[in-house]
Design a protein around this motif. Sequence first.
Motif, short mmCIF file in Angstrom:
data_model
loop_
_atom_site.label_atom_id
_atom_site.label_comp_id
_atom_site.label_asym_id
_atom_site.label_seq_id
_atom_site.Cartn_x
_atom_site.Cartn_y
_atom_site.Cartn_z
N ARG A 191 44.16 86.25 -39.50
CA ARG A 191 44.34 85.17 -38.52
C ARG A 191 45.11 85.77 -37.33
N ILE A 192 44.34 86.25 -36.37
CA ILE A 192 44.90 86.99 -35.24
C ILE A 192 44.72 86.19 -33.95
N GLY A 193 45.82 85.98 -33.26
CA GLY A 193 45.77 85.25 -31.99
C GLY A 193 45.55 86.19 -30.82
N LEU A 194 45.09 85.61 -29.72
CA LEU A 194 44.86 86.36 -28.47
C LEU A 194 45.59 85.68 -27.33
N ILE A 195 46.39 86.45 -26.60
CA ILE A 195 46.98 85.97 -25.34
C ILE A 195 46.29 86.76 -24.23
N ALA A 196 45.33 86.12 -23.60
CA ALA A 196 44.51 86.77 -22.57
C ALA A 196 45.03 86.42 -21.18
N VAL A 197 44.71 87.29 -20.23
CA VAL A 197 44.99 87.02 -18.82
C VAL A 197 43.72 86.59 -18.10
N ASP A 198 42.60 87.02 -18.62
CA ASP A 198 41.30 86.67 -18.05
C ASP A 198 40.26 86.81 -19.16
N ALA A 222 42.85 81.57 -29.28
CA ALA A 222 42.80 82.30 -28.00
C ALA A 222 43.34 81.43 -26.89
N THR A 223 44.28 81.95 -26.14
CA THR A 223 44.84 81.21 -25.02
C THR A 223 44.90 82.12 -23.80
N THR A 224 44.61 81.56 -22.63
CA THR A 224 44.61 82.33 -21.38
C THR A 224 45.80 81.89 -20.53
N VAL A 225 46.55 82.88 -20.04
CA VAL A 225 47.79 82.58 -19.30
C VAL A 225 47.82 83.39 -18.01
N ALA A 226 48.81 83.12 -17.17
CA ALA A 226 49.05 83.93 -15.99
C ALA A 226 49.62 85.27 -16.43
N GLY A 231 54.03 84.33 -18.62
CA GLY A 231 52.75 83.88 -19.16
C GLY A 231 52.65 84.17 -20.65
N GLY A 232 53.11 85.36 -21.06
CA GLY A 232 53.09 85.70 -22.48
C GLY A 232 53.96 84.78 -23.30
N ALA A 233 55.13 84.41 -22.76
CA ALA A 233 56.03 83.49 -23.46
C ALA A 233 55.37 82.13 -23.64
N GLU A 234 54.70 81.67 -22.59
CA GLU A 234 54.02 80.37 -22.66
C GLU A 234 52.87 80.41 -23.66
N ASP A 253 48.37 92.81 -22.23
CA ASP A 253 49.12 93.97 -21.73
C ASP A 253 50.53 93.92 -22.30
N ASP A 254 51.29 94.97 -22.08
CA ASP A 254 52.62 95.07 -22.66
C ASP A 254 53.59 94.01 -22.12
N GLU A 255 53.55 93.75 -20.83
CA GLU A 255 54.48 92.77 -20.27
C GLU A 255 54.21 91.38 -20.83
N THR A 256 52.94 91.04 -21.00
CA THR A 256 52.58 89.78 -21.64
C THR A 256 53.05 89.77 -23.10
N ALA A 257 52.91 90.90 -23.79
CA ALA A 257 53.35 91.01 -25.17
C ALA A 257 54.86 90.82 -25.30
N LEU A 258 55.62 91.39 -24.38
CA LEU A 258 57.08 91.25 -24.43
C LEU A 258 57.51 89.81 -24.20
N GLY A 259 56.79 89.10 -23.34
CA GLY A 259 57.08 87.67 -23.16
C GLY A 259 56.83 86.90 -24.45
N ALA A 260 55.76 87.27 -25.17
CA ALA A 260 55.45 86.61 -26.43
C ALA A 260 56.56 86.86 -27.45
N ILE A 261 57.08 88.08 -27.50
CA ILE A 261 58.15 88.42 -28.44
C ILE A 261 59.42 87.63 -28.13
#
Length: 342
Positions: A191-198, A222-226, A231-234, A253-261
């Motif tokens: 069960r793998i999620g996706l945080i996409a930018v586009d 799957a969710t698309t963010v800025a 954006g990653g945090a959201e 990308d890494d910056e989006t990943a760090l927001g998620a963390i």
Amino acid sequence: MTGDTQSWRRAAPASPVTLDDVARRAGVSLATASRALGEHPHVAAATRARVREAAEALDYVASPEAARLAGGPTGRVAVLVPHPSRWFFGELIEGLEAALRAADLDLVLFRVGGPEERAAFFDRLPARRKVDAVVVLAVAVDDAEHARLASLGVDVVVAGGRVAPYPSVGIDDHGAGRQAMDHLLHLGHRRIGLIAVDDDARASAWRTALADAGIEPEDELATTVAWGGEGGAEGMARLLGLRTPPTAVFAHDDETALGAIRTLRRAGLRVPEDLSVIGVDDHPLAALTDLTTVAQPVREQGRRAGELVAAALRGDLQEPLAEVLPTRLVLRGTTSPPGAPR
């Protein structure tokens, strides 16, 4: 009278030979043909001779427009960049500038992040022709903009992506996405999620990797963010709000990943024990934060693009090419098998 008319028709001159005709016969670009006939110092001697032979064979006579295009070299290269303050574009520019400097060429930066900035560049530059070449940094070019670039009569190179029909240097974004997804799947995550930018090649890799593993991709995962940390945090907050959250997340990308963390830690969740996270880029912060990622050679892409520009100005670049540089998985501390003990 009839015979005279037929004789006149047979003797009627063909359409005037153009610089395009010369370029095609010589097997070079329009810009290279223009420079070869205009005594441009960066054109290789063999290329210059081949263009001159083609011009002589076709009885080519330069038009005023051709003479304008063949004007003296400026020693400048225009660089189109949407977000110069971002790390990715800064790295591209660093590599590009170093290669251009080695070739005695100056870099002129044009920011084209918004519609008004793009319109200003594409409307004004063709009339001025103050550069010898244009480098496009990870910017999509539409048909109208392509026509504008063609009107410049200069070589165009793309870095950080691919824009047909220009020579380009980049990575296989789908392949990079597959490296990230295959790593999570190999760890046992299903069960793998996706945080996409586009909805791009990396997002496509999420879907195809799951399908290849016999897992039906679920739209809610799957969710698309800025772009960026916020954006990653959201995006991570949305995924945590699901009835059954994912056990791992692939971020664009890494910056989006760090927001998620950041969101995970604020929620009291452990990374990777409760949820694994992986990104793409190998941003300098990835090593400092122990982020598992897929590294891409960003500065090298800029450097190679600069070398392609120099080759094009010498007349050594005969055909458009798409150069793909390798990516690699970098294992760090933000991924583990699902439910791994502390």
